[in-house]
Design a protein around this motif. Structure first.
Motif, short mmCIF file in Angstrom:
data_model
loop_
_atom_site.label_atom_id
_atom_site.label_comp_id
_atom_site.label_asym_id
_atom_site.label_seq_id
_atom_site.Cartn_x
_atom_site.Cartn_y
_atom_site.Cartn_z
N THR A 34 29.08 50.32 51.54
CA THR A 34 30.18 50.00 50.64
C THR A 34 29.79 50.25 49.18
OG1 THR A 34 31.93 48.37 50.32
CG2 THR A 34 29.70 47.56 50.11
N VAL A 78 30.09 49.09 45.35
CA VAL A 78 30.41 47.86 44.61
C VAL A 78 30.15 48.09 43.12
CG1 VAL A 78 29.88 45.42 44.32
CG2 VAL A 78 29.71 46.46 46.60
N PRO A 79 31.19 48.10 42.29
CA PRO A 79 30.96 48.19 40.83
C PRO A 79 30.11 47.02 40.34
CG PRO A 79 33.26 48.62 41.37
CD PRO A 79 32.62 48.06 42.61
N LEU A 80 29.06 47.31 39.57
CA LEU A 80 28.14 46.27 39.12
C LEU A 80 28.45 45.80 37.71
CD1 LEU A 80 24.45 47.33 39.95
CD2 LEU A 80 25.77 45.45 40.91
N GLU A 85 18.59 41.38 43.87
CA GLU A 85 17.77 42.01 44.90
C GLU A 85 18.64 42.86 45.83
OE1 GLU A 85 17.88 38.67 44.55
OE2 GLU A 85 15.97 38.23 43.54
N ILE A 86 18.18 44.05 46.07
CA ILE A 86 18.92 44.98 46.95
C ILE A 86 17.90 45.70 47.85
CG2 ILE A 86 20.19 47.16 46.93
CD1 ILE A 86 21.73 46.27 44.57
N THR A 87 18.28 45.83 49.13
CA THR A 87 17.37 46.49 50.07
C THR A 87 17.74 47.96 50.22
OG1 THR A 87 17.34 44.39 51.27
CG2 THR A 87 16.45 46.29 52.43
N VAL A 100 27.02 50.42 42.78
CA VAL A 100 25.90 50.52 43.72
C VAL A 100 26.50 50.68 45.11
CG1 VAL A 100 25.75 47.98 43.98
CG2 VAL A 100 23.80 49.41 44.56
N GLU A 101 25.89 51.54 45.92
CA GLU A 101 26.35 51.74 47.29
C GLU A 101 25.23 51.31 48.24
OE1 GLU A 101 27.92 55.60 48.04
OE2 GLU A 101 28.30 55.21 50.17
N GLY A 102 25.56 50.37 49.14
CA GLY A 102 24.53 49.88 50.08
C GLY A 102 25.20 49.29 51.31
N LEU A 103 24.38 48.71 52.19
CA LEU A 103 24.87 48.21 53.48
C LEU A 103 25.38 46.78 53.39
CD1 LEU A 103 22.42 49.55 56.21
CD2 LEU A 103 24.83 50.12 55.86
N THR A 104 26.57 46.54 53.98
CA THR A 104 27.08 45.17 54.05
C THR A 104 26.76 44.59 55.43
OG1 THR A 104 29.16 46.00 54.91
CG2 THR A 104 28.99 45.72 52.50
N MET A 151 31.02 52.64 33.73
CA MET A 151 30.98 51.79 34.95
C MET A 151 29.84 52.27 35.84
SD MET A 151 33.72 49.68 35.00
CE MET A 151 33.75 49.28 36.75
#
Lengths: 124, 124, 124, 124, 124
Positions: free
Chosen positions: E70, E72-74, E91-93, E60-64, E57
């Motif tokens: 948060t 989020v399992p990809l 796309e992820i910032t 990814v951990e990023g801003l909501t 598994m």
């Protein structure tokens, strides 16, 4: 009616994710801010490593063109057959509800959350 | 001829979905409103959890460049091999018919329904 | 040289599909109309429900940058492993030939056919 | 620095493909023409029907933001599990090298090759 | 607030990749240069040929949108079921962290890294 594109700021992009499982079979995304226009873009769905080897169905409930709310099955996953699937950017406008229709999960949905701010003169 | 893009409102996006099964093998999308320009964007196809472990073929019937209506098989799914597939945004212009060519289903097709309104001066 | 985009009408979108099988292993798309600019966008490939459980290879033959015609295998499908695959919008400019390189099919290719008309003053 | 978009002609689109196998494990794409700006868009990867039933790993080597050349595994395919995969349009700027990292192939990569010509006044 | 699009140079595109494994379960992408605006576009995820036949598994951990970080399992991959998956351009910032949530890997993530430079007058 949604706003004319020129009155909206450049959409800001955030990470979106939710998990559906037996004790939380639904996840609802509302728009509680009239000054914004929001959109989700679903990118992938996957089972948790601990999910039972059964079919897991995820459905989405949202508005259709005739103004009715409709439930649409999105994906059927099974650990021993297909544990994940890309949705390649399935844009959906909130309010929207994701539901674990069958299986006990966990099922993870990931994507992007786009938020545009309406210009102030637009709101007079 | 479809209209020049400048005479159309910004496309509104709605959820689209349909289910094909043994007692309802076809689903037709018509455009019954001349004041609009409509388009479907197919995003995913999946079997129901209760589908028989056989091949399910879904075809789409629509207009080709030479003006004829043609039947095009889109996807072959089977619960024990491939229960779902992304279509990544397969845009199709109604009128269009989805048909369960083989298998008893249920098969679920999901996507988006875009509707643009033609400017009034455009219709005189 | 292809035309400047401003001299082209808005592309009209049509359904595209072809079937490859043992007695029809090739399908060629030509552009027989100099007044138009055409493009295919391949969206999905799938086996027929009756296909033999062998590997089916589909190749495409088209023009590369150095002006040569080249054969490029696109996808390998097998009923018991992978009966379908999305191509997510693989744009190809005719003339192009699709060929069933191995297997007896049927294999179905589906997508869109975009046609733009060149402005008349452009052709003097 | 890459050129400003306004000094470039409309990108011409060509078919791209390469095959990796035990006696040809690498394929390099160079840009040997300073008057052009080039880009590949990878669309699909698939095994040949005759490939051994082992894991085949394909990697790509190209430039990262810190100016270094890096090797990135793209896909793992196996005939009896996953003989093909879409890459949905993975754009890469040459120079780039594709390499068969494991397995004896053949593995076929397909996509598009975009070439824009720099305006002459741009080159003085 | 992200900058207005007109004050940014044309995004330069680079190759992005990272590998997660038992002795390196995380990979963080930071933006350590205030003069740039950066974005990752994830294209594919795949297991190494030597990965154990267990579920892997990746999250990814990023801003909501509500400003929280948060996880989020990809994707869930398994060598004997699904060794690779396309993400079709997720796309992820940055700042963003990729994590191997379960399994010992190696798991390879590939995509693009877009970097735009802010105009100098923009920074006064």
């Amino acid at each position: 009616m949604e706003d004319d594109i020129s009155n909206l700021s450049r959409p800001q992009m955030y990470l979106f994710g939710c998990t559906l499982k037996s004790d939380k079979r639904e996840f609802r995304v509302d728009v509680d801010d009239d000054d914004t226009e929001q959109q989700l873009s679903l990118k992938a769905v996957c089972l948790g490593a601990e999910a039972e080897d059964k079919f897991h169905m995820v459905e989405v409930e949202g508005l259709t063109y005739d103004g009715k709310s409709t439930k649409v099955p999105l994906v059927a996953l099974k650990p021993s057959v297909m544990p994940s699937m890309t949705l390649g950017g399935f844009e959906i406008t909130p309010p929207v509800t994701f539901r674990l229709q069958s299986g006990s999960g966990p099922v993870h949905i990931s994507g992007q959350h786009f938020v545009s701010v309406k210009d102030s003169d637009d709101e007079e």
